[in-house]
Design a protein around this motif. Structure first.
Motif, PDB file in Angstrom:
ATOM      1  N   MET A   1       0.957  -1.096  -0.077  1.00  0.00           N
ATOM      2  CA  MET A   1      -0.002   0.066   0.017  1.00  0.00           C
ATOM      3  C   MET A   1       0.730   1.244  -0.157  1.00  0.00           C
ATOM      4  SD  MET A   1      -2.685  -0.878   2.879  1.00  0.00           S
ATOM      5  CE  MET A   1      -3.905  -2.621   2.557  1.00  0.00           C
ATOM      6  N   ARG A   2       0.294   2.153  -0.614  1.00  0.00           N
ATOM      7  CA  ARG A   2       1.123   3.778  -0.727  1.00  0.00           C
ATOM      8  C   ARG A   2       0.701   4.443   0.337  1.00  0.00           C
ATOM      9  NH1 ARG A   2       1.440   8.049  -5.638  1.00  0.00           N
ATOM     10  NH2 ARG A   2       3.786   8.359  -5.615  1.00  0.00           N
ATOM     11  N   TRP A   3       1.528   5.156   1.107  1.00  0.00           N
ATOM     12  CA  TRP A   3       1.261   6.044   2.238  1.00  0.00           C
ATOM     13  C   TRP A   3       2.101   7.423   1.972  1.00  0.00           C
ATOM     14  CZ3 TRP A   3      -1.778   4.310   6.365  1.00  0.00           C
ATOM     15  CH2 TRP A   3      -1.704   3.002   6.312  1.00  0.00           C
ATOM     16  N   MET A   4       1.328   8.401   2.330  1.00  0.00           N
ATOM     17  CA  MET A   4       2.151   9.856   2.275  1.00  0.00           C
ATOM     18  C   MET A   4       2.805   9.868   3.688  1.00  0.00           C
ATOM     19  SD  MET A   4      -0.324  12.796   1.113  1.00  0.00           S
ATOM     20  CE  MET A   4      -1.523  12.637   2.471  1.00  0.00           C
ATOM     21  N   HIS A   5       4.100  10.361   3.733  1.00  0.00           N
ATOM     22  CA  HIS A   5       4.693  10.603   4.969  1.00  0.00           C
ATOM     23  C   HIS A   5       4.455  12.073   4.958  1.00  0.00           C
ATOM     24  CE1 HIS A   5       8.860  11.105   7.096  1.00  0.00           C
ATOM     25  NE2 HIS A   5       7.849  11.371   8.068  1.00  0.00           N
ATOM     26  N   LEU A   6       3.924  12.487   6.404  1.00  0.00           N
ATOM     27  CA  LEU A   6       3.831  13.821   6.745  1.00  0.00           C
ATOM     28  C   LEU A   6       4.576  14.401   8.155  1.00  0.00           C
ATOM     29  CD1 LEU A   6      -0.103  14.236   6.347  1.00  0.00           C
ATOM     30  CD2 LEU A   6       1.764  14.399   4.507  1.00  0.00           C
ATOM     31  N   ARG A   7       5.010  15.428   8.064  1.00  0.00           N
ATOM     32  CA  ARG A   7       5.612  15.869   9.379  1.00  0.00           C
ATOM     33  C   ARG A   7       4.772  17.120  10.039  1.00  0.00           C
ATOM     34  NH1 ARG A   7       9.173  13.765  12.875  1.00  0.00           N
ATOM     35  NH2 ARG A   7      10.312  15.653  13.171  1.00  0.00           N
ATOM     36  N   PHE A   8       4.382  17.046  11.093  1.00  0.00           N
ATOM     37  CA  PHE A   8       3.857  18.335  11.939  1.00  0.00           C
ATOM     38  C   PHE A   8       5.154  18.717  12.736  1.00  0.00           C
ATOM     39  CE2 PHE A   8      -0.864  16.945  11.941  1.00  0.00           C
ATOM     40  CZ  PHE A   8      -0.826  17.216  10.590  1.00  0.00           C
ATOM     41  N   GLU A   9       5.463  19.827  12.306  1.00  0.00           N
ATOM     42  CA  GLU A   9       6.548  20.529  13.149  1.00  0.00           C
ATOM     43  C   GLU A   9       6.071  22.058  13.525  1.00  0.00           C
ATOM     44  OE1 GLU A   9      10.536  20.410  11.472  1.00  0.00           O
ATOM     45  OE2 GLU A   9      10.312  18.381  11.296  1.00  0.00           O
ATOM     46  N   ALA A  10       5.954  22.283  14.739  1.00  0.00           N
ATOM     47  CA  ALA A  10       5.525  23.712  14.932  1.00  0.00           C
ATOM     48  C   ALA A  10       5.621  24.192  16.380  1.00  0.00           C
ATOM     49  CB  ALA A  10       3.779  23.693  14.708  1.00  0.00           C
ATOM     50  N   PRO A  11       5.967  25.467  16.625  1.00  0.00           N
ATOM     51  CA  PRO A  11       5.946  26.018  18.114  1.00  0.00           C
ATOM     52  C   PRO A  11       4.895  25.678  18.829  1.00  0.00           C
ATOM     53  CG  PRO A  11       6.736  27.666  16.587  1.00  0.00           C
ATOM     54  CD  PRO A  11       5.805  26.653  15.588  1.00  0.00           C
ATOM     55  N   LEU A  12       3.814  25.800  18.267  1.00  0.00           N
ATOM     56  CA  LEU A  12       2.424  25.634  18.878  1.00  0.00           C
ATOM     57  C   LEU A  12       1.526  24.560  17.850  1.00  0.00           C
ATOM     58  CD1 LEU A  12       1.153  29.098  20.158  1.00  0.00           C
ATOM     59  CD2 LEU A  12       2.235  27.357  21.583  1.00  0.00           C
ATOM     60  N   ALA A  13       0.860  23.726  18.678  1.00  0.00           N
ATOM     61  CA  ALA A  13      -0.151  22.790  17.855  1.00  0.00           C
ATOM     62  C   ALA A  13      -1.389  22.624  18.867  1.00  0.00           C
ATOM     63  CB  ALA A  13       0.227  21.557  17.395  1.00  0.00           C
ATOM     64  N   ALA A  14      -2.436  22.365  18.340  1.00  0.00           N
ATOM     65  CA  ALA A  14      -3.557  22.187  19.275  1.00  0.00           C
ATOM     66  C   ALA A  14      -4.617  20.815  18.768  1.00  0.00           C
ATOM     67  CB  ALA A  14      -4.442  23.176  19.729  1.00  0.00           C
ATOM     68  N   PHE A  15      -4.217  19.742  19.416  1.00  0.00           N
ATOM     69  CA  PHE A  15      -5.249  18.682  18.802  1.00  0.00           C
ATOM     70  C   PHE A  15      -6.253  18.521  19.764  1.00  0.00           C
ATOM     71  CE2 PHE A  15      -0.536  16.656  17.712  1.00  0.00           C
ATOM     72  CZ  PHE A  15      -0.747  17.455  16.534  1.00  0.00           C
ATOM     73  N   GLY A  16      -7.290  19.342  19.288  1.00  0.00           N
ATOM     74  CA  GLY A  16      -8.335  19.388  20.281  1.00  0.00           C
ATOM     75  C   GLY A  16      -9.213  18.191  20.830  1.00  0.00           C
ATOM     76  N   GLY A  17      -9.509  17.965  21.806  1.00  0.00           N
ATOM     77  CA  GLY A  17     -10.549  17.372  22.416  1.00  0.00           C
ATOM     78  C   GLY A  17     -11.800  17.635  22.805  1.00  0.00           C
ATOM     79  N   GLU A  18     -12.527  16.951  23.675  1.00  0.00           N
ATOM     80  CA  GLU A  18     -14.000  17.386  24.077  1.00  0.00           C
ATOM     81  C   GLU A  18     -13.930  18.743  24.914  1.00  0.00           C
ATOM     82  OE1 GLU A  18     -12.664  14.455  24.532  1.00  0.00           O
ATOM     83  OE2 GLU A  18     -14.146  12.911  23.431  1.00  0.00           O
TER      84      GLU A  18
END
Length: 236
Positions: A1-18
């Protein structure tokens, strides 16, 4: 299977929850709905394109791992706003907050607390199932290289500090694809779909990270695995 490789690099990030009223919490990993919004924004989609967002979300398969899993750095931002005249503030109680009297403003500042990741370094692998309907994986990669609008990782102040799309990976499942892209010599805290493989999982659980794009509400559940994934010794 073919996959994209992504990178999240940032001073700030917010993976929001409830969100519970004034406190905006975050999860350890990005949500299915957040990736859908990121891709839609890169493609130049609008909020009115609900069917397109829903169809894309239903096709996303991804896994992710933190580079520095022993110290997931977080902090809480304290925010205030002065509400005046007919201004209203949204709450999860279903009752908007506004003026309590004929005064021009509230008696005190409107308060909010927002959690953030800091100094984020996250590896992701993403594929689409099924692969053929538009947008295809190649279209998403092109959009991330040349996005129609500025991209952000969760909330609008969270701008990436490096290019998101990196390369392509060919592997049989999400955990194997993730192992192929991790920094050499690392063993990282990771999440991947239980439907791909449960091998190496320290725990499995149900999470709610999908959005009903017609109603705008989050719901449903999917089973994921969490555990440690080691970088492959012979990266391709």
């Amino acid at each position: 299977m073919r996959w994209m490789h992504l990178r999240f690099e940032a001073p700030l990030a917010a993976f929001g929850g409830e969100v519970i009223d004034a406190r905006g919490v975050i999860r350890d990993f990005p949500a299915q709905s957040m990736l859908t919004g990121l891709f839609g924004n890169a493609l130049g989609w609008t909020r009115a394109m609900k069917a397109e967002h829903q169809a894309l979300q239903d096709r996303i398969v991804f896994a992710a791992a933190h580079d520095d899993d022993l110290d997931l750095r977080r902090f809480t931002d304290y925010q205030t706003a002065q509400l005046g005249k007919a201004d209203k503030a949204w709450t999860t109680r279903g009752m908007p907050v506004g003026r309590e009297s004929a005064a021009s403003t509230l008696s005190g500042a409107h308060q909010r607390w927002r959690d953030y990741h800091s100094d984020l370094r996250l590896s992701l692998v993403v594929r689409l199932e099924p692969a053929e309907p538009t947008p295809r994986l190649e279209e998403l990669a092109d959009a991330l290289r040349r996005p129609a609008r500025p991209l952000f990782l969760g909330r609008k102040p969270c701008l990436p500090s490096a290019e998101i799309f990196r390369t392509w990976v060919a592997e049989a499942d999400a955990r194997s694809a993730l192992s192929a892209v991790l920094p050499a010599g690392r063993e990282c805290y990771a999440i991947w779909p239980h439907s791909e493989t449960a091998e190496g999982a320290h725990a499995t659980r149900l999470i709610t990270d999908e959005r009903n794009w017609a109603s705008g509400l989050h719901g449903g559940a999917r089973r994921v695995c969490t555990g440690r994934v080691a970088a492959r010794e012979d990266p391709r």
